[in-house]
Design an enzyme around this catalytic site. Structure first.
Site, PDB file in Angstrom:
ATOM      1  N   SER A 156      40.237  27.659  69.825  1.00 34.16           N
ATOM      2  CA  SER A 156      40.912  27.857  70.873  1.00 34.16           C
ATOM      3  C   SER A 156      39.712  27.349  72.264  1.00 34.16           C
ATOM      4  CB  SER A 156      40.982  29.206  71.260  1.00 34.16           C
ATOM      5  OG  SER A 156      41.537  29.488  72.611  1.00 34.16           O
ATOM      6  N   TYR A 216      38.376  38.514  70.673  1.00 34.21           N
ATOM      7  CA  TYR A 216      39.009  37.473  70.177  1.00 34.21           C
ATOM      8  C   TYR A 216      38.295  36.149  70.505  1.00 34.21           C
ATOM      9  CZ  TYR A 216      42.575  33.505  70.356  1.00 34.21           C
ATOM     10  OH  TYR A 216      43.311  32.575  70.555  1.00 34.21           O
TER      11      TYR A 216
HETATM   12  P1  NAD Z   1      51.935  33.405  67.027  1.00 32.98           P
HETATM   13  O1  NAD Z   1      51.842  34.962  67.220  1.00 32.98           O
HETATM   14  O2  NAD Z   1      53.105  32.587  67.043  1.00 32.98           O
HETATM   15  O3  NAD Z   1      51.056  33.151  65.747  1.00 32.98           O
HETATM   16  C1  NAD Z   1      50.005  33.963  65.188  1.00 32.98           C
HETATM   17  C2  NAD Z   1      50.342  34.281  63.847  1.00 32.98           C
HETATM   18  O4  NAD Z   1      49.234  35.110  63.214  1.00 32.98           O
HETATM   19  C3  NAD Z   1      51.536  35.311  63.680  1.00 32.98           C
HETATM   20  O5  NAD Z   1      52.805  34.789  63.741  1.00 32.98           O
HETATM   21  C4  NAD Z   1      51.321  36.162  62.376  1.00 32.98           C
HETATM   22  O6  NAD Z   1      52.159  35.639  61.330  1.00 32.98           O
HETATM   23  C5  NAD Z   1      49.783  35.900  62.078  1.00 32.98           C
HETATM   24  N1  NAD Z   1      48.844  36.886  61.889  1.00 32.98           N
HETATM   25  C6  NAD Z   1      48.433  37.637  62.776  1.00 32.98           C
HETATM   26  N2  NAD Z   1      47.676  38.846  62.234  1.00 32.98           N
HETATM   27  C7  NAD Z   1      47.994  38.695  60.822  1.00 32.98           C
HETATM   28  C8  NAD Z   1      47.892  39.465  59.965  1.00 32.98           C
HETATM   29  N3  NAD Z   1      47.055  40.704  59.877  1.00 32.98           N
HETATM   30  N4  NAD Z   1      48.313  39.197  58.569  1.00 32.98           N
HETATM   31  C9  NAD Z   1      49.298  38.020  58.337  1.00 32.98           C
HETATM   32  N5  NAD Z   1      49.564  37.382  59.416  1.00 32.98           N
HETATM   33  C10 NAD Z   1      48.756  37.553  60.690  1.00 32.98           C
HETATM   34  O7  NAD Z   1      50.849  32.928  68.089  1.00 32.98           O
HETATM   35  P2  NAD Z   1      50.126  31.344  68.025  1.00 32.98           P
HETATM   36  O8  NAD Z   1      49.660  31.301  69.669  1.00 32.98           O
HETATM   37  O9  NAD Z   1      50.821  30.089  67.583  1.00 32.98           O
HETATM   38  O10 NAD Z   1      48.801  31.684  67.336  1.00 32.98           O
HETATM   39  C11 NAD Z   1      48.390  30.405  66.255  1.00 32.98           C
HETATM   40  C12 NAD Z   1      47.024  30.216  66.570  1.00 32.98           C
HETATM   41  O11 NAD Z   1      46.890  29.755  67.902  1.00 32.98           O
HETATM   42  C13 NAD Z   1      46.099  31.665  66.598  1.00 32.98           C
HETATM   43  O12 NAD Z   1      44.825  31.499  65.746  1.00 32.98           O
HETATM   44  C14 NAD Z   1      45.643  31.880  67.941  1.00 32.98           C
HETATM   45  O13 NAD Z   1      44.480  32.395  68.169  1.00 32.98           O
HETATM   46  C15 NAD Z   1      45.704  30.531  68.429  1.00 32.98           C
HETATM   47  N6  NAD Z   1      45.687  30.016  69.900  1.00 32.98           N
HETATM   48  C16 NAD Z   1      46.607  30.413  70.476  1.00 32.98           C
HETATM   49  C17 NAD Z   1      46.749  30.157  71.843  1.00 32.98           C
HETATM   50  C18 NAD Z   1      47.959  30.414  72.925  1.00 32.98           C
HETATM   51  O14 NAD Z   1      47.605  30.157  73.863  1.00 32.98           O
HETATM   52  N7  NAD Z   1      49.154  30.817  72.088  1.00 32.98           N
HETATM   53  C19 NAD Z   1      45.826  29.386  72.669  1.00 32.98           C
HETATM   54  C20 NAD Z   1      44.539  28.970  71.692  1.00 32.98           C
HETATM   55  C21 NAD Z   1      44.604  29.533  70.339  1.00 32.98           C
END
Ligand code: NAD
Ligand code: MG
Length: 335
Positions: free
Chosen positions: A227, A240
């Site tokens: 991120s 985080y």
């Molecule tokens: P999202 O909520 O769609 O996806 C995150 C997924 O993590 C969930 O769908 C879930 O299936 C999984 N998860 C979390 N805890 C879990 C557990 N204990 N067991 C099994 N699965 C679990 O959100 P996203 O934003 O697509 O997140 C994907 C990645 O992107 C993450 O690593 C997040 O940190 C990163 N990220 C997101 C952003 C943003 O702005 N959305 C920015 C930078 C990084």
């Protein structure tokens, strides 16, 4: 979705051509075109500031981990737009957090590029996950759904074994699942919350990679989702943000360790992307409503806009890319 948002999306998609416009009115996972065979001439360019609905969004908190199908607007994971060109033909991928957000966008893109795909997700996300399974199958590829809690080492080991058995091997791992809970003061971060964040974001990739290594042939790719928070942490994301710095760091150490074995390790660093993570505790309510307004495009990213990065890092022709972090953040943040 508000009427404004509908109009904006429709106008934009119309610009992509008649075939895709027809698909745009179908349900998100019910694309009426086959993107893998859609060769409809030169790509049209579009203004990225007008591609998607801009904030403010309506307040829509959900309990963790949230369902993206209940969001307004529903995140775009490329359901009706991603077109493959055989870049991952015959590959076998395991994607954590594959039900929604970036993981879902990667799963759809990988399948349309010719890969068989296993997705992991938390059991309460079955509804989102089944949409992804249907999309992978619609692309003509094998879909394997493996629900379970990544905070358990035993589960992470069994996840890899199940994926290897079902896919007949493994050569792409996307450690994408993540836990993000916004808490303004360190005084209010409980040991349980801190531990859950570390387990999900740091331990799970460690357990999964360790279990998968004996199965990964030379040419395999490991991808982590880090991120912009790894480089410029927000004050309310104390737990985080440090896990994302750890992700960026493990990508670089493991790339050095596994390079001689022919296994590449890279990371994707998104900026603000409109996903269930943000509305299920990841951001404070006022930040959710104006989410991404501070980027140079005046809006958050959509998962679909990062799909091609996950494809690129997995593809065999990226054979010199290892230990890299590819960013996509709308002109703010790093890298
Ligand atoms: P999202 O909520 O769609 O996806 C995150 C997924 O993590 C969930 O769908 C879930 O299936 C999984 N998860 C979390 N805890 C879990 C557990 N204990 N067991 C099994 N699965 C679990 O959100 P996203 O934003 O697509 O997140 C994907 C990645 O992107 C993450 O690593 C997040 O940190 C990163 N990220 C997101 C952003 C943003 O702005 N959305 C920015 C930078 C990084
Ligand atoms: Mg989800």
């Amino acid at each position: 979705m508000s009427e404004d948002h509908k109009i904006t999306r429709r106008q934009v998609v119309a610009g992509l051509g008649a075939t895709l416009a027809a698909a745009a009115v179908a349900p998100a996972f019910g694309a009426t075109t086959n993107p893998t065979t859609n060769a409809d001439g030169p790509a049209k360019i579009s203004d990225p500031t007008k591609l998607y609905p801009k904030p403010p969004y309506k307040s829509q908190p959900q309990p963790w981990p949230g369902l993206q199908s209940k969001m307004d607007p529903v995140p775009d994971c490329g359901e009706t737009s991603y077109k493959g060109s055989g870049r991952l033909m015959g590959r076998k991928a395991l994607i954590t957090g594959g039900d929604s957000g970036m993981g879902r966008a990667a799963a759809i893109a990988y399948a349309r590029e010719g890969a068989d795909v296993a997705i992991n997700y938390y059991p309460s996300e079955e509804q989102d996950a089944q949409e992804v399974v249907a999309l992978i199958q619609k692309a003509g590829r094998k879909a394997v759904a493996i629900p379970g809690d990544l905070r358990s080492e035993d589960f992470c080991k069994s996840l890899v074994e199940k994926a290897v058995t079902a896919l007949g091997g493994l050569d792409i791992i996307v450690n994408n699942a993540g836990r993000q809970q916004s808490i303004n003061s360190i005084a209010d971060v409980t040991t349980e919350e801190f531990d859950a964040t570390m387990k999900t974001n740091i331990y799970a990739p460690f357990w999964i990679i360790k279990a998968a290594l004996p199965h990964l042939p030379a040419g395999s790719a490991i991808i982590g989702t880090t991120s912009e928070q790894a480089y410029d942490p927000s004050p309310d994301l104390y737990a985080y943000a440090q896990t994302k710095a750890a992700t960026m760091n493990y990508v670089k150490s493991l790339a050095k360790q596994l390079g001689p074995k022919g296994i590449r390790v890279n990371g994707v660093a998104p900026g603000p992307v409109w996903t269930a993570l943000q509305i299920s505790g990841g951001a404070q309510p006022e930040k959710q409503q104006m989410f991404g307004s501070w980027t140079m495009l005046g809006r958050p990213g959509q998962p679909a806009e990062l799909a091609s990065i996950y494809v690129q890092l997995a593809a065999a022709d990226a054979s010199f890319a290892t230990g890299q972090i590819y960013g996509s953040s709308g002109g703010v943040g790093m890298p």
